[in-house]
Structure formats: C-alpha cells, structure tokens
Design a protein around this motif. Structure first.
Motif, short mmCIF file in Angstrom:
data_model
loop_
_atom_site.label_atom_id
_atom_site.label_comp_id
_atom_site.label_asym_id
_atom_site.label_seq_id
_atom_site.Cartn_x
_atom_site.Cartn_y
_atom_site.Cartn_z
N ILE A 91 42.98 30.76 27.68
CA ILE A 91 43.61 31.03 28.97
C ILE A 91 42.69 31.89 29.84
O ILE A 91 42.53 31.63 31.04
N PHE A 92 42.06 32.89 29.23
CA PHE A 92 41.15 33.76 29.97
C PHE A 92 40.00 32.97 30.59
O PHE A 92 39.72 33.09 31.79
N TRP A 93 39.35 32.12 29.78
CA TRP A 93 38.23 31.34 30.28
C TRP A 93 38.70 30.30 31.29
O TRP A 93 37.98 29.98 32.25
N GLY A 94 39.90 29.78 31.11
CA GLY A 94 40.42 28.82 32.06
C GLY A 94 40.62 29.41 33.44
O GLY A 94 40.23 28.82 34.45
N ILE A 95 41.23 30.60 33.49
CA ILE A 95 41.45 31.26 34.78
C ILE A 95 40.12 31.68 35.39
O ILE A 95 39.91 31.57 36.60
N LEU A 96 39.20 32.13 34.56
CA LEU A 96 37.89 32.57 35.06
C LEU A 96 37.11 31.40 35.68
O LEU A 96 36.48 31.54 36.72
N LEU A 97 37.19 30.22 35.02
CA LEU A 97 36.40 29.08 35.47
C LEU A 97 37.07 28.29 36.59
O LEU A 97 36.39 27.78 37.48
N GLN A 98 38.39 28.15 36.53
CA GLN A 98 39.07 27.30 37.51
C GLN A 98 40.03 28.05 38.42
O GLN A 98 40.61 27.46 39.32
N MET A 102 46.86 27.51 36.62
CA MET A 102 46.77 26.47 35.60
C MET A 102 45.43 25.75 35.70
O MET A 102 44.72 25.89 36.69
N GLY A 103 45.07 25.01 34.67
CA GLY A 103 43.80 24.30 34.65
C GLY A 103 43.60 23.62 33.31
O GLY A 103 44.51 23.56 32.47
N ILE A 104 42.41 23.09 33.09
CA ILE A 104 42.11 22.32 31.89
C ILE A 104 42.26 23.15 30.62
O ILE A 104 42.97 22.77 29.68
N LEU A 105 41.58 24.29 30.56
CA LEU A 105 41.63 25.11 29.35
C LEU A 105 43.01 25.72 29.15
O LEU A 105 43.44 25.93 28.00
N GLN A 106 43.72 26.01 30.23
CA GLN A 106 45.07 26.54 30.08
C GLN A 106 45.99 25.50 29.43
O GLN A 106 46.82 25.83 28.59
N ARG A 107 45.83 24.23 29.83
CA ARG A 107 46.64 23.18 29.21
C ARG A 107 46.28 23.02 27.74
O ARG A 107 47.16 22.89 26.88
N GLY A 109 49.86 20.99 35.53
CA GLY A 109 51.01 21.84 35.78
C GLY A 109 51.87 22.10 34.55
O GLY A 109 51.57 21.65 33.45
N PHE A 110 52.97 22.81 34.77
CA PHE A 110 53.82 23.26 33.67
C PHE A 110 54.55 22.11 32.99
O PHE A 110 54.47 21.92 31.78
#
Length: 392
Positions: free
Chosen positions: A66-73, A95-100, A213-214
């Motif tokens: 989640i951390f890397w997802g928010i940082l990147l996207q 939200m994003g790829i790594l978050q999913r 998305g969620f």
C-alpha cells in the motif's frame, strides 16, 4: 507484458486497455498477476507453523504494498502542473495497482492461513472453499447491479455502481483522472491515442473514474482465489498428467463461462468494472497459459529460452517500479524538462528505432522489446547472479 502494453499500446490500439466492454492484451495483465499471486500463496502457506507469525508477515507485506502504491501512483512520483514541490492532498489518488494487489493478497492469504488444516487431505477440500468464495463474489456482482446510480443496474461508463461507490468512499477528487473510455468513439473522433474530443461528447467523457476502485477490487479477490486452487493442484497431485487435467479442465470451463456471459449480454467482459465474466475469462486464460508454460518448462525441459522471465520474476518489484512506473526513464531524462520530446529516451526511440525502420508503430514495438523488456531481462539476470533481490 505490462511494459509491452503500457509503452506499446499507443502505437497498437489492440494492446491498450479496452475503452469499456471487451478484452485486449492489456486487460490480461492485472488478473494474470493476481492469479499467480494466488498460486504463490498456496505454495508459501502450505504449512503454517504458527498463525500469529503468518498474519504478522502478511500484514507487514500488505502495508508495504500500500505504501509503495500510494507513493508511485498517488502523485508523489509525478511532477505537479506548476512544477512546484509537494503533493496536493486534496487530489491524491488513494487506490492503484499495488493497492489492489495488497487487498487481494491480504484477504486470500488470511483465508489460507486459517483454512490450512481443513484442506490438508485433498484438493477437493480446497475446491469447496474456492466454490464458496466464487459464490460470495457472484453475490457481490449482484449487489453491483442493484446499487443505485441514477439508473439502477446500469453497466455503462456514465452510470455504474463501481464508480458510484468510489465517489462515495474516496470522493471524486481522489479518483484516476484519465479514464480509458476517453478513447471510445462516443468521446473522440479518432479512437487510437485518444484524439480530440467530439463536439457532441458526453460530459462523462472527462469524468474521473478509478479502474482499481473499492468494489471492483473486491471482485478481484476471486482472481487470486482461483490461483490458489491451481496452487493446491500443484501441491496435492504429483503426476504431470493429473495436474494438467485439473488445470486444463478448469481453465476451459472458466473461459467458456466468461465467453457465454459476454456474448449473451448477460454480464459483459469489462475490466473497469471487473465483472464476473471478466474474472472467468481472464482466469481461464491464465490457467491455460500456466499449463502451457508447465508443459514447455517442467515436462519438455525447455528452461533456457525462458530464463529471462525467471530473472524478471525474481525482481518483479524492481522492474515494476523502474520500468512500468517510469522511474528509470524519468531518472535518465531528469524529472523536469521543457517537453517530453526533448529527452534522451525520446531521442533513442526516434533515431535508433523509428527512423531506422521508417515506421512509428514498428519502431515503437522494437523499442519496447529491446530497449525495455530485453534490457530489464539482462539487468535482472545480472542482479540474480549477484544475489541482489528487492523483496517486500
């Protein structure tokens, strides 16, 4: 494949994401990744000595993703419009790829941790759990068609439950601002590369929409669950013929199910909504592709031609961040430049590939293959020889 479709999709429309209903090469990337995450979870958690330790590791890895997802996207790795420093928290993308991937990994891994003892004796037990999860995801799709969004049950881009729920949870300012439907004929005169907007384009053409998305991420859990079942087959069956029989049968069944749902217009294949037909179609394809690689590598012993894929897989996070998210090209070019055409990467693309072959499309494809995929395959191989891996 993500590198290929991200950078080659502009030249070859069929590679890029489908504007709405349908399935292109790019639409296989996310479900294939979630599928193999499920296979890996089954192998990693086939023995769980202490549930507490497993949950701790799962939680930490989820938070890292989640951390890397928010940082990147989320906006941190992109230059703001005014070239000032910082990120506007009022418009950060949550939200994003790594978050999913994090959500799917967490749910599937937690379920595996608590059900290990219940499925030790046979794959049939894991199949029952898989069926239960399939039913729960089907129920989720039922909710998707009944959540009010102006028109109850609508599956169009202008009004659907996926977008409705995301707007309620995250807010419209925190959604992806460049939806793929901008390339549809309803929005532009020229579908490839999202040409100029039509004079009669609908207002929703420029409306934000979160493809990760969620609600759609909840459906994506099923892709990981099906991968878990394939992992169970690998664990419990020892003969090549038995594994392939189970894999191929389930793969064809899922593929046919998705096709029937789509062409009968019952539930269209749609990546943006992550419909149940999309889950079945892509998971079936993933199962058949896995079976194909299993035949080539494990049965026929053709490992050498595919070593570069093995190396990239060992450093998947590194390649994703540096190549697929554009961090390495940005580093080469400098974070800020006057125009994207005034950069070293663009010069290489134009003068070494496009001008040599006198074709924008072919030159772009060769650039992606050799200057990106082969390049990162070589880099990953060198890192593998040095024993350097980026693990979460």
């Amino acid at each position: 494949m993500m590198i290929l479709v991200d950078d080659g999709g502009g030249a070859y429309e069929k590679m890029d994401h489908s504007p709405w209903n349908g399935c292109t090469l790019a639409d296989f990337v996310m479900p294939f990744f979630l599928f193999i995450v499920g296979v890996a979870i089954a192998l990693a958690l086939k023995r769980v000595p202490r549930a507490v330790d497993a949950i701790r590791k799962i939680t930490i890895r989820t938070l890292k993703l989640i951390f890397w997802g928010i940082l990147l996207q989320g906006g941190y790795s992109h230059a703001p419009d005014d070239l000032s420093y910082g990120v506007d928290m009022k418009h950060i993308r949550w939200m994003g790829i790594l978050q999913r991937i994090a959500l799917v990994y967490f749910v599937v891994a937690i379920i595996e941790t608590f059900t290990t003892k219940l499925r030790k004796t046979a794959v049939l037990g894991s199949g029952k759990f898989a069926i239960c999860r399939c039913i729960s995801m089907a129920v989720n799709d039922g909710k998707r068609f009944t959540v009010p969004c102006g028109v109850r049950g609508s599956l169009g881009p202008a009004c659907n439950a996926v977008g409705y729920v995301d707007r309620q949870i995250w807010g419209i300012n925190h959604l992806y601002s460049q939806p793929v439907w901008i390339r549809s004929k309803d929005c532009t005169y020229d579908s490839p590369n999202a040409g100029p907007l039509r004079a009669d384009a609908a207002p929703w053409c420029l409306a934000p929409f979160e493809p990760e998305g969620f609600l759609s991420s909840i459906s994506a859990i099923l892709s990981g669950t099906i991968g878990v079942h394939y992992g169970h087959v690998l664990i419990h069956f020892k003969l090549h013929s038995e594994r392939l029989k189970h894999w191929a049968l389930m793969g064809f069944a899922l593929l046919v199910c998705g096709i029937i749902l789509h062409f009968t217009n019952a539930i269209p294949i749609n990546k943006q909504l992550y419909s149940i037909s999309y889950v079945c179609f892509t998971a079936g394809a993933a199962g058949l592709v896995l079976s194909g690689f299993y035949i080539l590598i494990d049965i026929w012993g053709l490992r050498t031609p595919f070593l570069f894929l093995e190396w990239i897989g060992m450093n998947a996070m590194l390649v994703f961040v540096m190549a697929a998210q554009g961090i390495f090209p940005a580093f080469i070019n400098g974070w800020y430049y006057e125009t994207p055409n005034n950069s070293l990467v663009h010069w290489i693309h134009k003068h070494i590939f496009v001008n040599v072959w006198h074709s924008e499309r072919l030159g772009t494809l060769l650039y992606v293959i050799f200057a990106e995929i082969v390049f990162w395959g070589v880099v990953s191989g060198i890192l593998h020889k040095l024993g350097i891996y980026w693990k979460l």
